[in-house]
Motif scaffolding. Structure first.
Motif, mmCIF file in Angstrom:
data_model
loop_
_atom_site.group_PDB
_atom_site.id
_atom_site.type_symbol
_atom_site.label_atom_id
_atom_site.label_comp_id
_atom_site.label_asym_id
_atom_site.label_seq_id
_atom_site.Cartn_x
_atom_site.Cartn_y
_atom_site.Cartn_z
ATOM 1 N N ASP A 1 0.822 -1.219 0.000
ATOM 2 C CA ASP A 1 0.000 0.000 0.000
ATOM 3 C C ASP A 1 0.856 1.270 0.000
ATOM 4 O O ASP A 1 0.769 2.099 0.913
ATOM 5 C CB ASP A 1 -0.936 0.008 1.215
ATOM 6 N N ILE A 2 1.670 1.424 -1.019
ATOM 7 C CA ILE A 2 2.520 2.608 -1.130
ATOM 8 C C ILE A 2 2.409 3.166 -2.548
ATOM 9 O O ILE A 2 2.361 2.407 -3.522
ATOM 10 C CB ILE A 2 3.992 2.279 -0.769
ATOM 11 N N SER A 3 2.355 4.469 -2.666
ATOM 12 C CA SER A 3 2.259 5.110 -3.980
ATOM 13 C C SER A 3 3.647 5.237 -4.604
ATOM 14 O O SER A 3 4.671 5.140 -3.920
ATOM 15 C CB SER A 3 1.633 6.501 -3.850
ATOM 16 N N HIS A 4 3.666 5.484 -5.898
ATOM 17 C CA HIS A 4 4.925 5.696 -6.607
ATOM 18 C C HIS A 4 5.701 6.856 -6.002
ATOM 19 O O HIS A 4 6.914 6.781 -5.787
ATOM 20 C CB HIS A 4 4.621 5.948 -8.085
ATOM 21 N N GLU A 5 4.994 7.951 -5.710
ATOM 22 C CA GLU A 5 5.663 9.147 -5.176
ATOM 23 C C GLU A 5 6.251 8.878 -3.795
ATOM 24 O O GLU A 5 7.390 9.255 -3.510
ATOM 25 C CB GLU A 5 4.674 10.312 -5.101
ATOM 26 N N ALA A 6 5.477 8.214 -2.931
ATOM 27 C CA ALA A 6 5.960 7.907 -1.587
ATOM 28 C C ALA A 6 7.132 6.926 -1.630
ATOM 29 O O ALA A 6 8.081 7.030 -0.843
ATOM 30 C CB ALA A 6 4.826 7.336 -0.736
ATOM 31 N N LEU A 7 7.081 5.987 -2.562
ATOM 32 C CA LEU A 7 8.168 5.026 -2.725
ATOM 33 C C LEU A 7 9.463 5.728 -3.110
ATOM 34 O O LEU A 7 10.529 5.454 -2.542
ATOM 35 C CB LEU A 7 7.791 3.996 -3.787
ATOM 36 N N LYS A 8 9.376 6.632 -4.072
ATOM 37 C CA LYS A 8 10.554 7.371 -4.520
ATOM 38 C C LYS A 8 11.181 8.157 -3.370
ATOM 39 O O LYS A 8 12.401 8.134 -3.169
ATOM 40 C CB LYS A 8 10.149 8.321 -5.651
ATOM 41 N N ILE A 9 10.342 8.830 -2.597
ATOM 42 C CA ILE A 9 10.843 9.609 -1.466
ATOM 43 C C ILE A 9 11.515 8.702 -0.438
ATOM 44 O O ILE A 9 12.611 8.992 0.068
ATOM 45 C CB ILE A 9 9.696 10.406 -0.808
ATOM 46 N N ARG A 10 10.880 7.578 -0.139
ATOM 47 C CA ARG A 10 11.415 6.651 0.860
ATOM 48 C C ARG A 10 12.776 6.097 0.432
ATOM 49 O O ARG A 10 13.710 6.018 1.237
ATOM 50 C CB ARG A 10 10.419 5.506 1.076
ATOM 51 N N LEU A 11 12.915 5.731 -0.830
ATOM 52 C CA LEU A 11 14.182 5.170 -1.308
ATOM 53 C C LEU A 11 15.282 6.218 -1.353
ATOM 54 O O LEU A 11 16.450 5.922 -1.066
ATOM 55 C CB LEU A 11 13.983 4.529 -2.680
ATOM 56 N N GLU A 12 14.942 7.434 -1.711
ATOM 57 C CA GLU A 12 15.938 8.503 -1.701
ATOM 58 C C GLU A 12 16.420 8.776 -0.277
ATOM 59 O O GLU A 12 17.601 9.070 -0.052
ATOM 60 C CB GLU A 12 15.365 9.775 -2.324
ATOM 61 N N GLN A 13 15.519 8.654 0.690
ATOM 62 C CA GLN A 13 15.917 8.811 2.081
ATOM 63 C C GLN A 13 16.881 7.713 2.508
ATOM 64 O O GLN A 13 17.877 7.970 3.186
ATOM 65 C CB GLN A 13 14.672 8.813 2.985
ATOM 66 N N MET A 14 16.598 6.482 2.086
ATOM 67 C CA MET A 14 17.487 5.363 2.397
ATOM 68 C C MET A 14 18.861 5.568 1.766
ATOM 69 O O MET A 14 19.900 5.323 2.394
ATOM 70 C CB MET A 14 16.876 4.050 1.888
ATOM 71 N N ARG A 15 18.849 5.992 0.510
ATOM 72 C CA ARG A 15 20.115 6.223 -0.196
ATOM 73 C C ARG A 15 20.950 7.281 0.530
ATOM 74 O O ARG A 15 22.163 7.123 0.709
ATOM 75 C CB ARG A 15 19.826 6.667 -1.633
ATOM 76 N N ALA A 16 20.300 8.364 0.977
ATOM 77 C CA ALA A 16 21.007 9.432 1.681
ATOM 78 C C ALA A 16 21.537 8.953 3.030
ATOM 79 O O ALA A 16 22.643 9.341 3.450
ATOM 80 C CB ALA A 16 20.082 10.630 1.865
#
Length: 206
Positions: free
Chosen positions: A133-148
């Motif tokens: 239950d995650i949107s494309h936009e929320a997924l992108k933000i979450r992964l960028e946070q992990m990468r950082a």
């Protein structure tokens, strides 16, 4: 509980999706109802599941958990991630440093997901993350946070080691096993660039 006669009891077992459970026991004593807590079996079952389904080094779920439990489940996003140039870390600083890097990375991944998501050490330095239950936009933000967060990792005994991670994911709706190949291809694109996130839509095969 109101239907219990005085002196009788009722036990109810509550299970979760990895086989752990707790047992609640309700005992009717006169006009009062006493609720007792967990049974000893809870800790025993939890310990057994941890041994079977948790990776001992990283403390996230292991490949057996993926094969037995996760592969056939529905998901809205599947992500593959690994440490850039991980072989160089092992070769230049030793496998103990590599182990420390894996544990640190797993910690930030696990702390960045919700209770309904799953992080799996898929193999070597590859991690699989399943999102519900995650949107494309929320997924992108979450992964960028992990990468950082990965860039900021400091290994106490190896101050000269700088880690980065690459992420490849797919979003849509399908089983984790079906979505995995799309995430793999996205990770391949990210690995060419290093330290980035690539997402592709999941297209179910007819």
């Amino acid at each position: 509980k109101e239907n219990l006669q005085v002196g009788s009891s009722l036990s109810t077992i509550f299970r979760n999706d990895i086989g752990q459970y707790i047992e609640m026991k309700v005992v009717r004593t006169g006009e009062e109802t006493t609720v007792f807590g967990f049974t000893d079996k809870t800790n025993e079952i939890t310990e057994i599941n941890d041994k079977i389904y948790k990776d001992s080094l990283t403390q996230v779920m292991n490949r057996k958990y993926f094969d037995d439990k996760l592969a056939s489940r529905n998901s809205q996003a599947v992500v593959m991630a690994d440490i850039d140039f991980f072989k160089d870390v092992n070769d230049n600083y030793g496998h103990q440093c590599g182990d420390a890097a894996l544990a640190a990375v797993a910690s930030i991944l696990n702390s960045s997901v919700r209770s309904l998501d799953r992080v799996v050490r898929y193999g070597g330095d590859e991690f699989l993350i399943s999102f519900k239950d995650i949107s494309h936009e929320a997924l992108k933000i979450r992964l960028e946070q992990m990468r950082a967060l990965a860039v900021k990792i400091k290994l106490q005994d190896y101050p000269n080691v700088q880690l980065t991670m690459s992420f490849g994911g797919t979003f849509g709706d399908g089983t984790v096993s079906d979505m995995l190949s799309f995430a793999d291809k996205a990770l391949y694109v990210s690995k060419k660039k290093r330290n980035c996130v690539t997402l592709v839509p999941f297209e179910e095969k007819n």
